[in-house]
Design an enzyme around this catalytic site. Structure first.
Site, PDB file in Angstrom:
ATOM      1  CG  HIS A  20      -2.052   0.996   1.087  1.00  8.45           C
ATOM      2  ND1 HIS A  20      -3.365   0.622   0.945  1.00  8.45           N
ATOM      3  CD2 HIS A  20      -2.054   2.350   1.047  1.00  8.45           C
ATOM      4  CE1 HIS A  20      -4.135   1.697   0.835  1.00  8.45           C
ATOM      5  NE2 HIS A  20      -3.347   2.762   0.891  1.00  8.45           N
ATOM      6  CG  HIS A  22      -1.546   6.151  -2.688  1.00 10.26           C
ATOM      7  ND1 HIS A  22      -2.588   5.879  -3.534  1.00 10.26           N
ATOM      8  CD2 HIS A  22      -1.962   5.796  -1.445  1.00 10.26           C
ATOM      9  CE1 HIS A  22      -3.608   5.392  -2.833  1.00 10.26           C
ATOM     10  NE2 HIS A  22      -3.253   5.336  -1.564  1.00 10.26           N
ATOM     11  CG  HIS A 206      -8.043   3.183  -0.772  1.00  8.32           C
ATOM     12  ND1 HIS A 206      -7.372   2.672  -1.845  1.00  8.32           N
ATOM     13  CD2 HIS A 206      -7.155   3.974  -0.119  1.00  8.32           C
ATOM     14  CE1 HIS A 206      -6.126   3.127  -1.837  1.00  8.32           C
ATOM     15  NE2 HIS A 206      -5.969   3.922  -0.796  1.00  8.32           N
ATOM     16  CD  GLU A 209      -7.711   6.028   6.150  1.00  8.06           C
ATOM     17  OE1 GLU A 209      -6.643   6.253   6.747  1.00  8.06           O
ATOM     18  OE2 GLU A 209      -7.877   6.273   4.941  1.00  8.06           O
ATOM     19  CG  ASP A 288      -0.428   9.035   0.361  1.00  7.95           C
ATOM     20  OD1 ASP A 288      -0.078   8.730  -0.793  1.00  7.95           O
ATOM     21  OD2 ASP A 288      -1.615   8.995   0.746  1.00  7.95           O
TER      22      ASP A 288
END
Length: 383
Positions: A20, A22, A206, A209, A288
Protein backbone atom coordinates in the site's frame (compact mmCIF):
# COMPACT_ATOMS: atom_id res chain seq x y z
CA UNK A 1 7.30 4.44 26.34
CA UNK A 2 10.51 4.70 28.31
CA UNK A 3 13.55 4.23 26.05
CA UNK A 4 15.57 1.09 26.72
CA UNK A 5 18.69 -0.52 25.35
CA UNK A 6 17.07 -3.95 25.11
CA UNK A 7 18.43 -5.77 22.06
CA UNK A 8 15.88 -6.40 19.32
CA UNK A 9 16.10 -7.69 15.80
CA UNK A 10 16.58 -4.95 13.24
CA UNK A 11 13.30 -4.27 11.47
CA UNK A 12 15.08 -2.91 8.40
CA UNK A 13 16.45 -6.43 7.95
CA UNK A 14 13.03 -8.10 8.23
CA UNK A 15 12.04 -9.24 4.72
CA UNK A 16 8.59 -7.97 3.82
CA UNK A 17 6.28 -6.91 1.00
CA UNK A 18 4.92 -3.39 0.66
CA UNK A 19 1.40 -3.45 -0.75
CA UNK A 20 0.00 0.00 0.00
CA UNK A 21 2.06 2.86 -1.39
CA UNK A 22 0.74 5.64 -3.63
CA UNK A 23 2.87 6.89 -6.49
CA UNK A 24 3.05 10.62 -5.75
CA UNK A 25 2.79 10.00 -2.01
CA UNK A 26 5.93 7.89 -2.14
CA UNK A 27 8.02 10.87 -3.27
CA UNK A 28 10.98 11.98 -1.21
CA UNK A 29 10.64 15.48 0.21
CA UNK A 30 13.99 16.41 -1.33
CA UNK A 31 12.74 15.25 -4.72
CA UNK A 32 9.57 17.31 -4.36
CA UNK A 33 11.61 20.42 -3.55
CA UNK A 34 13.86 19.78 -6.54
CA UNK A 35 10.94 19.37 -8.95
CA UNK A 36 9.17 22.42 -7.53
CA UNK A 37 12.27 24.55 -8.16
CA UNK A 38 12.55 23.19 -11.69
CA UNK A 39 8.97 24.06 -12.60
CA UNK A 40 8.63 27.22 -10.56
CA UNK A 41 5.94 25.77 -8.31
CA UNK A 42 5.44 27.43 -4.94
CA UNK A 43 4.78 24.69 -2.43
CA UNK A 44 2.70 25.11 0.74
CA UNK A 45 4.62 25.12 4.01
CA UNK A 46 2.89 21.94 5.18
CA UNK A 47 4.74 19.99 2.47
CA UNK A 48 8.11 21.41 3.50
CA UNK A 49 8.16 21.68 7.29
CA UNK A 50 8.95 18.01 7.97
CA UNK A 51 5.94 17.50 10.23
CA UNK A 52 3.40 14.76 9.54
CA UNK A 53 -0.11 16.00 8.85
CA UNK A 54 -2.75 16.09 11.55
CA UNK A 55 -6.18 16.66 10.07
CA UNK A 56 -9.74 16.00 11.22
CA UNK A 57 -11.63 13.07 9.72
CA UNK A 58 -14.11 15.41 8.07
CA UNK A 59 -14.76 16.45 4.50
CA UNK A 60 -12.87 19.67 5.24
CA UNK A 61 -9.94 17.66 6.56
CA UNK A 62 -9.87 15.51 3.45
CA UNK A 63 -10.14 18.63 1.27
CA UNK A 64 -6.99 20.05 2.88
CA UNK A 65 -5.18 16.73 2.45
CA UNK A 66 -6.22 16.51 -1.20
CA UNK A 67 -5.06 20.05 -1.94
CA UNK A 68 -1.63 19.23 -0.54
CA UNK A 69 -1.52 16.02 -2.55
CA UNK A 70 -2.52 17.91 -5.68
CA UNK A 71 0.23 20.47 -5.04
CA UNK A 72 2.82 17.69 -4.90
CA UNK A 73 1.45 15.99 -7.98
CA UNK A 74 1.56 19.27 -9.91
CA UNK A 75 5.35 18.97 -9.75
CA UNK A 76 5.38 15.67 -11.69
CA UNK A 77 5.41 16.78 -15.32
CA UNK A 78 7.56 14.48 -17.40
CA UNK A 79 8.57 10.91 -18.11
CA UNK A 80 11.85 11.51 -16.30
CA UNK A 81 9.99 12.70 -13.20
CA UNK A 82 7.83 9.58 -13.20
CA UNK A 83 10.80 7.29 -13.62
CA UNK A 84 12.63 9.05 -10.81
CA UNK A 85 9.73 8.53 -8.41
CA UNK A 86 9.53 4.80 -9.13
CA UNK A 87 13.29 4.38 -8.85
CA UNK A 88 13.52 6.21 -5.54
CA UNK A 89 10.51 4.38 -4.11
CA UNK A 90 12.19 1.08 -4.93
CA UNK A 91 15.50 2.24 -3.46
CA UNK A 92 13.80 3.36 -0.24
CA UNK A 93 11.87 0.11 0.07
CA UNK A 94 14.98 -1.98 -0.56
CA UNK A 95 16.74 -0.12 2.25
CA UNK A 96 13.88 -1.08 4.58
CA UNK A 97 13.93 -4.78 3.80
CA UNK A 98 11.19 -5.00 1.19
CA UNK A 99 11.53 -7.79 -1.33
CA UNK A 100 8.34 -6.85 -3.14
CA UNK A 101 6.69 -3.48 -3.80
CA UNK A 102 3.28 -3.11 -5.45
CA UNK A 103 3.01 0.61 -6.08
CA UNK A 104 -0.38 2.17 -6.85
CA UNK A 105 -0.86 4.72 -9.61
CA UNK A 106 -3.74 6.48 -11.33
CA UNK A 107 -2.26 7.22 -14.78
CA UNK A 108 -4.96 9.79 -15.52
CA UNK A 109 -3.12 12.35 -13.42
CA UNK A 110 0.09 12.17 -15.46
CA UNK A 111 -1.34 11.45 -18.91
CA UNK A 112 -1.37 15.12 -20.08
CA UNK A 113 2.42 15.31 -19.78
CA UNK A 114 3.33 12.06 -21.56
CA UNK A 115 0.77 11.64 -24.31
CA UNK A 116 -2.09 9.75 -22.68
CA UNK A 117 -2.98 7.14 -20.09
CA UNK A 118 -1.42 4.27 -22.05
CA UNK A 119 2.05 5.86 -22.24
CA UNK A 120 1.71 6.84 -18.58
CA UNK A 121 1.14 3.21 -17.57
CA UNK A 122 3.90 1.96 -19.85
CA UNK A 123 6.38 4.44 -18.37
CA UNK A 124 5.62 3.30 -14.83
CA UNK A 125 5.84 -0.37 -15.83
CA UNK A 126 9.16 0.10 -17.60
CA UNK A 127 10.49 2.11 -14.67
CA UNK A 128 9.39 -0.71 -12.36
CA UNK A 129 11.37 -3.25 -14.38
CA UNK A 130 14.44 -1.01 -14.37
CA UNK A 131 14.16 -0.32 -10.63
CA UNK A 132 13.83 -4.03 -9.92
CA UNK A 133 17.15 -4.70 -11.58
CA UNK A 134 18.81 -1.69 -9.97
CA UNK A 135 17.72 -2.21 -6.37
CA UNK A 136 16.89 -5.88 -5.91
CA UNK A 137 13.28 -5.38 -4.87
CA UNK A 138 10.56 -6.63 -7.21
CA UNK A 139 8.36 -3.71 -8.29
CA UNK A 140 4.90 -4.39 -9.67
CA UNK A 141 2.00 -1.99 -10.23
CA UNK A 142 -1.59 -1.52 -9.10
CA UNK A 143 -3.64 0.67 -11.44
CA UNK A 144 -6.21 2.67 -9.47
CA UNK A 145 -9.37 4.52 -10.41
CA UNK A 146 -10.72 7.48 -8.46
CA UNK A 147 -14.08 7.77 -6.77
CA UNK A 148 -14.23 11.39 -7.91
CA UNK A 149 -14.39 10.42 -11.57
CA UNK A 150 -17.15 8.73 -13.55
CA UNK A 151 -17.40 4.92 -13.23
CA UNK A 152 -17.00 4.68 -17.03
CA UNK A 153 -13.50 6.14 -16.58
CA UNK A 154 -12.82 3.31 -14.14
CA UNK A 155 -13.84 0.77 -16.77
CA UNK A 156 -11.41 2.35 -19.23
CA UNK A 157 -8.61 2.05 -16.68
CA UNK A 158 -9.58 -1.55 -15.86
CA UNK A 159 -9.34 -2.52 -19.53
CA UNK A 160 -5.98 -0.78 -19.77
CA UNK A 161 -4.73 -2.53 -16.64
CA UNK A 162 -5.90 -5.87 -18.04
CA UNK A 163 -3.66 -5.42 -21.10
CA UNK A 164 -0.58 -5.49 -18.88
CA UNK A 165 -1.71 -8.09 -16.34
CA UNK A 166 0.91 -10.40 -14.88
CA UNK A 167 2.68 -11.24 -11.65
CA UNK A 168 6.27 -10.28 -12.36
CA UNK A 169 8.23 -7.05 -12.03
CA UNK A 170 6.95 -4.32 -14.31
CA UNK A 171 3.52 -5.88 -14.70
CA UNK A 172 0.07 -4.86 -13.45
CA UNK A 173 -1.03 -7.06 -10.57
CA UNK A 174 -4.12 -5.31 -9.22
CA UNK A 175 -6.90 -2.81 -9.72
CA UNK A 176 -7.78 -0.30 -7.02
CA UNK A 177 -10.23 2.43 -6.11
CA UNK A 178 -9.02 5.38 -4.08
CA UNK A 179 -9.90 8.89 -2.90
CA UNK A 180 -12.55 10.05 -0.43
CA UNK A 181 -14.76 7.10 0.52
CA UNK A 182 -17.69 9.49 0.87
CA UNK A 183 -17.65 10.20 -2.87
CA UNK A 184 -19.31 8.11 -5.57
CA UNK A 185 -21.47 5.02 -5.30
CA UNK A 186 -19.40 1.92 -4.58
CA UNK A 187 -21.64 -0.42 -6.56
CA UNK A 188 -21.24 1.79 -9.64
CA UNK A 189 -17.61 0.70 -9.84
CA UNK A 190 -18.51 -3.00 -9.77
CA UNK A 191 -18.33 -3.45 -13.57
CA UNK A 192 -14.80 -2.05 -13.67
CA UNK A 193 -13.68 -4.49 -11.00
CA UNK A 194 -15.36 -7.34 -12.86
CA UNK A 195 -13.23 -6.48 -15.91
CA UNK A 196 -10.10 -6.53 -13.75
CA UNK A 197 -10.99 -9.84 -12.09
CA UNK A 198 -11.56 -11.52 -15.46
CA UNK A 199 -8.00 -10.52 -16.36
CA UNK A 200 -6.69 -12.15 -13.19
CA UNK A 201 -5.97 -8.89 -11.39
CA UNK A 202 -6.34 -8.57 -7.64
CA UNK A 203 -9.23 -6.44 -6.42
CA UNK A 204 -7.69 -3.91 -4.02
CA UNK A 205 -10.10 -1.03 -3.29
CA UNK A 206 -9.81 1.39 -0.41
CA UNK A 207 -12.48 1.17 2.26
CA UNK A 208 -13.27 1.28 5.94
CA UNK A 209 -11.03 4.17 6.96
CA UNK A 210 -13.10 7.36 6.77
CA UNK A 211 -16.35 5.38 6.77
CA UNK A 212 -17.36 2.50 9.01
CA UNK A 213 -18.75 -1.02 8.69
CA UNK A 214 -21.64 -0.06 6.41
CA UNK A 215 -19.21 1.10 3.77
CA UNK A 216 -17.12 -2.04 4.15
CA UNK A 217 -20.19 -4.17 3.52
CA UNK A 218 -20.71 -2.25 0.27
CA UNK A 219 -17.09 -2.72 -0.78
CA UNK A 220 -17.16 -6.45 -0.06
CA UNK A 221 -20.48 -7.02 -1.81
CA UNK A 222 -19.86 -4.87 -4.89
CA UNK A 223 -16.13 -5.16 -5.50
CA UNK A 224 -15.25 -8.63 -4.13
CA UNK A 225 -11.89 -7.50 -2.74
CA UNK A 226 -8.84 -9.67 -2.30
CA UNK A 227 -7.29 -6.88 -0.24
CA UNK A 228 -8.80 -3.73 1.24
CA UNK A 229 -6.83 -0.53 1.60
CA UNK A 230 -7.14 0.23 5.33
CA UNK A 231 -10.29 -1.59 6.51
CA UNK A 232 -9.53 -0.72 10.13
CA UNK A 233 -13.14 0.23 10.91
CA UNK A 234 -14.08 -3.44 10.61
CA UNK A 235 -13.36 -3.76 14.34
CA UNK A 236 -16.55 -1.81 15.00
CA UNK A 237 -18.70 -4.75 13.88
CA UNK A 238 -17.51 -8.19 15.09
CA UNK A 239 -19.69 -10.05 12.60
CA UNK A 240 -18.17 -8.11 9.72
CA UNK A 241 -14.66 -8.75 10.98
CA UNK A 242 -15.45 -12.46 11.22
CA UNK A 243 -16.62 -12.37 7.60
CA UNK A 244 -13.41 -10.67 6.49
CA UNK A 245 -11.40 -13.34 8.28
CA UNK A 246 -13.54 -16.12 6.78
CA UNK A 247 -13.07 -14.77 3.27
CA UNK A 248 -9.34 -14.26 3.79
CA UNK A 249 -9.53 -10.61 2.74
CA UNK A 250 -6.24 -8.92 3.57
CA UNK A 251 -6.31 -5.54 5.29
CA UNK A 252 -3.61 -3.11 4.19
CA UNK A 253 -3.27 -1.22 7.47
CA UNK A 254 -1.40 2.10 7.45
CA UNK A 255 -1.22 3.29 11.08
CA UNK A 256 0.46 6.64 10.42
CA UNK A 257 -2.15 7.73 7.89
CA UNK A 258 -5.02 6.69 10.17
CA UNK A 259 -3.75 9.16 12.76
CA UNK A 260 -2.79 11.88 10.28
CA UNK A 261 -6.26 11.83 8.74
CA UNK A 262 -7.95 11.96 12.14
CA UNK A 263 -9.53 8.50 12.06
CA UNK A 264 -7.82 7.86 15.40
CA UNK A 265 -6.50 10.48 17.79
CA UNK A 266 -3.37 8.63 18.90
CA UNK A 267 -1.07 5.92 17.59
CA UNK A 268 -2.20 3.56 20.32
CA UNK A 269 -5.84 3.94 19.22
CA UNK A 270 -5.21 2.27 15.86
CA UNK A 271 -6.81 -1.20 16.33
CA UNK A 272 -3.87 -3.17 15.00
CA UNK A 273 -3.81 -5.59 17.90
CA UNK A 274 -7.55 -6.21 17.70
CA UNK A 275 -7.39 -6.96 13.98
CA UNK A 276 -4.47 -9.36 14.30
CA UNK A 277 -5.99 -10.91 17.41
CA UNK A 278 -9.19 -11.64 15.49
CA UNK A 279 -7.20 -13.52 12.86
CA UNK A 280 -7.43 -10.91 10.10
CA UNK A 281 -4.52 -11.06 7.65
CA UNK A 282 -2.80 -7.67 7.95
CA UNK A 283 -0.18 -6.16 5.64
CA UNK A 284 1.34 -2.94 6.92
CA UNK A 285 1.77 -0.07 4.47
CA UNK A 286 3.12 3.48 4.45
CA UNK A 287 0.37 4.92 2.21
CA UNK A 288 1.73 8.44 1.54
CA UNK A 289 5.03 8.94 3.38
CA UNK A 290 5.53 12.34 1.75
CA UNK A 291 2.56 13.69 3.71
CA UNK A 292 2.44 11.40 6.73
CA UNK A 293 6.12 11.57 7.57
CA UNK A 294 6.92 7.89 7.98
CA UNK A 295 7.87 5.05 5.70
CA UNK A 296 7.27 1.31 5.92
CA UNK A 297 9.64 0.39 8.73
CA UNK A 298 8.07 3.09 10.89
CA UNK A 299 4.79 1.17 10.70
CA UNK A 300 6.55 -1.93 12.01
CA UNK A 301 8.20 0.18 14.69
CA UNK A 302 4.75 1.37 15.74
CA UNK A 303 3.58 -2.23 15.96
CA UNK A 304 6.56 -2.99 18.19
CA UNK A 305 6.82 0.10 20.36
CA UNK A 306 3.20 1.23 20.57
CA UNK A 307 1.23 -2.01 20.24
CA UNK A 308 3.69 -4.32 21.98
CA UNK A 309 4.20 -6.83 19.16
CA UNK A 310 7.09 -9.20 19.75
CA UNK A 311 9.41 -10.35 16.99
CA UNK A 312 7.39 -13.50 16.26
CA UNK A 313 4.27 -11.38 15.70
CA UNK A 314 6.16 -8.84 13.61
CA UNK A 315 7.48 -11.67 11.47
CA UNK A 316 3.89 -12.83 11.12
CA UNK A 317 2.92 -9.42 9.75
CA UNK A 318 5.76 -9.59 7.26
CA UNK A 319 4.75 -13.11 6.28
CA UNK A 320 1.14 -11.99 5.75
CA UNK A 321 2.32 -9.18 3.48
CA UNK A 322 4.34 -11.60 1.36
CA UNK A 323 1.48 -14.07 1.07
CA UNK A 324 -0.97 -11.30 0.17
CA UNK A 325 1.25 -9.99 -2.61
CA UNK A 326 0.76 -11.07 -6.20
CA UNK A 327 4.36 -12.21 -6.48
CA UNK A 328 5.21 -15.53 -8.07
CA UNK A 329 5.37 -18.58 -5.77
CA UNK A 330 9.16 -18.69 -6.08
CA UNK A 331 9.46 -15.11 -4.82
CA UNK A 332 7.09 -15.76 -1.94
CA UNK A 333 8.93 -18.92 -0.92
CA UNK A 334 12.27 -17.12 -0.98
CA UNK A 335 10.99 -14.23 1.13
CA UNK A 336 9.38 -16.57 3.65
CA UNK A 337 12.65 -18.46 4.03
CA UNK A 338 14.38 -15.14 4.65
CA UNK A 339 11.78 -14.25 7.30
CA UNK A 340 12.52 -17.57 8.99
CA UNK A 341 16.21 -16.67 8.88
CA UNK A 342 15.51 -13.29 10.49
CA UNK A 343 13.74 -15.02 13.36
CA UNK A 344 16.42 -17.66 13.75
CA UNK A 345 19.17 -15.06 14.08
CA UNK A 346 19.84 -13.83 17.59
CA UNK A 347 18.79 -10.25 18.33
CA UNK A 348 21.65 -7.98 17.37
CA UNK A 349 23.12 -10.39 14.83
CA UNK A 350 23.67 -9.27 11.23
CA UNK A 351 22.36 -5.77 11.51
CA UNK A 352 22.98 -4.65 15.07
CA UNK A 353 20.58 -3.94 17.86
CA UNK A 354 17.56 -1.72 18.05
CA UNK A 355 16.25 0.17 21.04
CA UNK A 356 12.80 1.40 21.99
CA UNK A 357 13.41 4.82 20.53
CA UNK A 358 11.53 6.28 17.61
CA UNK A 359 13.51 6.58 14.43
CA UNK A 360 13.30 9.77 12.45
CA UNK A 361 12.43 10.08 8.80
CA UNK A 362 14.09 11.67 5.83
CA UNK A 363 14.61 15.43 5.81
CA UNK A 364 14.01 15.72 9.51
CA UNK A 365 10.42 14.44 9.49
CA UNK A 366 9.48 12.62 12.65
CA UNK A 367 7.29 12.78 15.71
CA UNK A 368 6.20 16.28 16.60
CA UNK A 369 3.48 18.84 16.23
CA UNK A 370 1.95 18.39 12.82
CA UNK A 371 0.01 20.69 10.64
CA UNK A 372 -2.20 20.82 7.60
CA UNK A 373 -2.36 23.46 4.94
CA UNK A 374 -3.97 24.54 1.74
CA UNK A 375 -2.46 24.73 -1.71
CA UNK A 376 -3.49 25.53 -5.21
CA UNK A 377 -6.31 23.15 -6.20
CA UNK A 378 -5.49 20.51 -8.76
CA UNK A 379 -6.80 17.20 -9.95
CA UNK A 380 -8.91 15.28 -7.48
CA UNK A 381 -7.40 11.82 -7.53
CA UNK A 382 -4.89 10.26 -5.19
CA UNK A 383 -2.13 8.14 -6.72
Amino acid sequence: MTPTTEARRDLTKLPKAHLHLHFTGSMRAATLRDLARRYGVRLPAALLDGDPLRLPATERGWFRFQRLYDAARACVRSEDDMRRIVDEAAQDDAAEGSGRLEIQVDPTSYAPFVGGITPAVEIVLDAARTATLAHGVEVAVVVAASRTRHPLDARTLARLAARYAGDGPGEVVGFGLSNDERRGGTEDFGPAFAIARRAGLASVPHGGELLGPGHLHEVIDALEPDRIGHGVRAVEEPRLLDEIVRRGVVLEVCPASNVSLGVYARDEDVPLGALVGAGAPVALGADDPLLFGSRLVAQYESARHVHGFDDDTLAGLARASVRASRARPSTKEQLERQIDGWLEAAPGAEGGTESDTESGTEDGAGPGTARGGDATPGLSSRS
